[in-house]
Design an enzyme around this catalytic site. Structure first.
Site, PDB file in Angstrom:
ATOM      1  N   GLY A  21       0.499  -1.207  -0.107  1.00  0.00           N
ATOM      2  CA  GLY A  21      -0.234  -0.026   0.220  1.00  0.00           C
ATOM      3  C   GLY A  21       0.917   1.417  -0.010  1.00  0.00           C
ATOM      4  O   GLY A  21       0.137   2.438  -0.225  1.00  0.00           O
ATOM      5  N   MET A  22       2.068   0.846   0.829  1.00  0.00           N
ATOM      6  CA  MET A  22       3.083   2.634   0.216  1.00  0.00           C
ATOM      7  C   MET A  22       3.818   2.081  -0.434  1.00  0.00           C
ATOM      8  O   MET A  22       5.200   3.440  -0.575  1.00  0.00           O
ATOM      9  CB  MET A  22       3.855   2.941   1.594  1.00  0.00           C
ATOM     10  N   ASP A 133       2.184   1.080  11.802  1.00  0.00           N
ATOM     11  CA  ASP A 133       2.348   0.374  11.076  1.00  0.00           C
ATOM     12  C   ASP A 133       3.092  -1.483  11.828  1.00  0.00           C
ATOM     13  O   ASP A 133       3.435  -1.901  10.119  1.00  0.00           O
ATOM     14  CB  ASP A 133       2.489   0.207   9.767  1.00  0.00           C
TER      15      ASP A 133
END
Length: 218
Positions: A21-22, A133
């Protein structure tokens, strides 16, 4: 001679490693030193946000100052026409997620892994950074079975409490306060995530939901 790329003339980019996602991570060689590296390229839309780009520069400089055996080292960063990137240590091994997902490990091994991760996080916290995270997919286990925490791309300085209420994290590992009050969290959110990972290492499954916070008398 090794071939560089137009965007990264000092590196030979050889392989795609992973995408999340990053951003996407590529294997590369620093040509001048013949040194293996990893280059992470963040999603393009992030580089178009001036506020994010500014905070990214601040955080990348802070991450580059971290030096701990249980953290992946950051060597460089940049912004190429809106494309944000980070040059990192290439850590061999597999993610903790790949190794233990759905399985439990011996108590002594779980204790060793978590203790090492906590030492790395303490080093980052002392420098004023939180990860936000922490999860098995963001922990690499190297060839010597030592954990290295990766992907501080989600990190924010502890003093930054005005990021528009954006919620960072992964379901099952994220502390309740991140969901209810994301602008006012501290390093305890990372510690909560480590606790969720310890539970998973010992039992082979995630902690039950919903989480019930402990209320201590004042």
């Amino acid at each position: 001679p090794k071939n560089s790329t137009p965007f990264f003339p000092a590196f030979e980019v050889t392989d795609f490693i992973a995408q999340g996602g990053m951003g996407a991570v590529f294997r590369a060689t620093q040509i001048s030193l013949d040194r293996p590296m990893a280059i992470k390229i963040l999603p393009y839309e992030m580089g178009l946000d001036p506020e994010f780009s500014s905070s990214f520069e601040t955080e990348a400089k802070a991450m580059a100052m971290l030096n701990h055996p249980n953290l992946v080292k950051v060597f460089d960063f940049g912004n190429i026409e809106g494309m944000l990137y980070i040059v990192m240590e290439l850590a061999p091994g597999r993610s903790l997620y790949d190794l233990i997902h759905g399985k439990s490990v011996e108590m002594s091994e779980a204790s060793r892994l978590i203790s090492d991760m906590c030492r790395g996080l303490e080093h980052a916290h002392d420098a004023g950074l939180i990860h936000r995270d922490i999860k098995p997919a963001n922990v690499l286990i190297d060839d010597s079975a030592h954990p290295k925490i990766v992907d501080f791309g989600l990190a924010r300085p502890l003093s930054n409490t005005h990021d528009g209420g954006t919620i960072y994290g992964t379901k099952g590992y994220t502390a309740p306060e991140v969901l209810t009050d994301p602008n006012n969290i501290d390093q305890r959110a990372d510690i909560f995530s480590v606790g969720a990972m310890l539970y998973e290492l010992l039992t082979g499954q995630m902690p039950p939901h919903p989480y019930i916070p402990c209320i201590f008398p004042q």
